[in-house]
Design an enzyme around this catalytic site. Sequence first.
Site, PDB file in Angstrom:
ATOM      1  N   HIS A 116       0.809  -1.212   0.000  1.00  0.00           N
ATOM      2  CA  HIS A 116       0.000   0.000   0.000  1.00  0.00           C
ATOM      3  C   HIS A 116       0.845   1.267   0.000  1.00  0.00           C
ATOM      4  CE1 HIS A 116      -4.250  -1.515   1.126  1.00  0.00           C
ATOM      5  NE2 HIS A 116      -3.595  -2.423   0.425  1.00  0.00           N
ATOM      6  N   HIS A 278      -2.202 -12.198  -2.659  1.00  0.00           N
ATOM      7  CA  HIS A 278      -3.332 -12.838  -1.992  1.00  0.00           C
ATOM      8  C   HIS A 278      -3.066 -14.304  -1.657  1.00  0.00           C
ATOM      9  CE1 HIS A 278      -6.479  -9.651  -3.394  1.00  0.00           C
ATOM     10  NE2 HIS A 278      -5.480  -9.137  -2.720  1.00  0.00           N
TER      11      HIS A 278
END
Length: 721
Positions: A116, A278
Amino acid sequence: MPDTGSGGGLGLPAPPPASASGAASASASASAEYYASVERPYSVSLGKVSATADERLDLRALPKSPPLDDDYPAAFATLDLDELAADVDAVLTTSQDWWPADFGHYGPLVLRMVWHCAGTYRVADGRGGAAAGLQRFAPVDSWPDNRNLDKARRLLWPVKRKYGRRVSWADLMVFAGNRALETMGFRTFGYAGGRVDVLEPDDVYWGPEQAWLADERHRGVRELDEPLAAEQLGLIYVNPEGPNTVPDQYASARDIRATFRRMGMNDEETVALIAGGHTFGKTHGVADPQRHLGPEPAAARLEDQGLGWRNTHRTGAGPDTITSGLDGTWTPTPTSWDNTYLEALFGYEWDVALSPAGLWQWVPRGGAGAGTVPDAHDPAKRHAPTFLTTDLALRYDPGYAPIARRFLEHPDQLADAFARAWFKLTHLDLGPRERYLGPLVPAETLPWQDPVPASPARARLDLGALKSRILGSGLSRTQLIAAAWASASTYRNSDGRGGSNGGRLRFEPQRSWAVNDPASLAQVLDVLTGLPGISVADAIVLGGCAALEQAAGIPVPFTPGRGDATEEDTDPEWFAPLEPIADGFRNYRGPRARRPSEHLLVDRASLLTLTAAEMTVLVGGLRVLGVVHDGSTGVLTATPGVLTNDFFVNLLGTAWAARTPETFEGGGWTASRVDLVFGADARLRAIAEYYAADDGAGPFVRDFVRAWDKVMNLGVLNLGR
């Protein structure tokens, strides 16, 4: 990347949030009462978040703080990366009571933190990214997509405290992301230091919206305004539920492609990043974040000491953690690198469902997969996998699906693609490879690093003879100065791309940009290509300096040392984002420009590291030198091609009338919004008046030459050595 983990630390743990202690019910109740009784309004303006005036400290009245360490490379060189790795690994694998680690490992949380941080990068203007560590500051630290990443940074504080100035926060964060992957069984591509600590963020335009998760940035069929990349204010990439929370995997794929491309990633890199990321961790949404989470860090109480989103749900941490509101785990092995993410993606049929917090996500059809996924905190519990709309996009989008299936069948290709994409993601904004520090820098030079061969060793250049040859070629001063400006002014301090080094002005796409007047530029390049003893990149700058010397009547410095890039290393698609949508220095406004021209001028000046005075003097000088896109607008002089202060004299001495929103007329002149702002804005007018005074001509010429020399040399490392 959606939230993928909660909490750990080395040495002294960070002060725990009040609601994260063992006996949390009393503090949770008190916290709920507090937040119910106190309003904390905030506003978002150009990406700045403000709490109530009596609590949000405003430091804008103070001068900006330069980096405290003026020789970071020397300090970094003393760093023992093996020792640092051992200390970071200890953080990743030592759970803290105040913020318990999911699955006993902070790797997924730290991976999300770094993703992020780096994922804010955007190719349109080079802003964002990992290099400045913007995630430490408002507004990025308070974006809804960054919930609970304040905990990840706080867990790393004991390591940062130990190593001090030897490793910057940004370098430590990226290093910790690599260690997170390594400790979970993944072999990374490499690592480079070189990100200097900053003490305050740059002003970045994050969008026009005034509220988190608002969306006023699309036109047509979800066409994003430039330079924006994220789909909503406060998101890193896209909404994981689907566009505007609609669980449509096809529409989600469209948003993913638009966003990742604007962040520099092609389809294969995009699939690799999502599938690889993920593979680890989980999402957190056991209860409604709107009901149970307090203010973000920028609006938190003083006693919270920079930690936001106080959680009033039960213990507030561990199994009660709330982040996005989505809730579930992707794979049976959430802290190990393997191919189980893709095996699950293609191995089940999926149905849309609601998380406990009421957000859209996906579960295997007919109860399949039950008991295959571990609980993050209770070994006795098992679950079915949970995927997101953004995950399903990789299976059903006709562009992404073949890539994902290939990775499913060839896990080694996924591992290589993810390693390279992760390295690119975390190093894209670090600048030229020459800035990379440390023993872990990969030997391979990558296309996105904009390689430029070193300027070959040459005998002492006969600059006088070269200048005479250029000036005697029949090219005008304006042509030569315009070509040099076109080359050097592509520089972006945000990510170190562009600039005069490499001489890429002679290749596509730059030689065909409308702002560069391609027909005139071709004439200049025909003359400057192949001059003896000098690179084309140097010749372009030398030609501009020689012409300016004639126009100014004073010596203009020139330092050789630029190398010539190759056409093979100049991919038109990769370099296309360097094209300015507007360039107020040349009175150019392209069809993609949305914001006011004068605002875009300041934005470009910021990328060129110019002060207000340098910006002003360069505009005034380029105008009278005739370096304007249409050849006339703003050329407020009777002697174009001569460096005088006429622009300011005539601007301030003329009564102007608007003819269009962009053009104005007066005294026989035509001017633009950019021109008139130097008389309308009080701060810029003060500078313009200084140069327009009867004794301002001399200082104007001197200051223009200094500012010109600065721009010509931007981004050229080791120039003249």
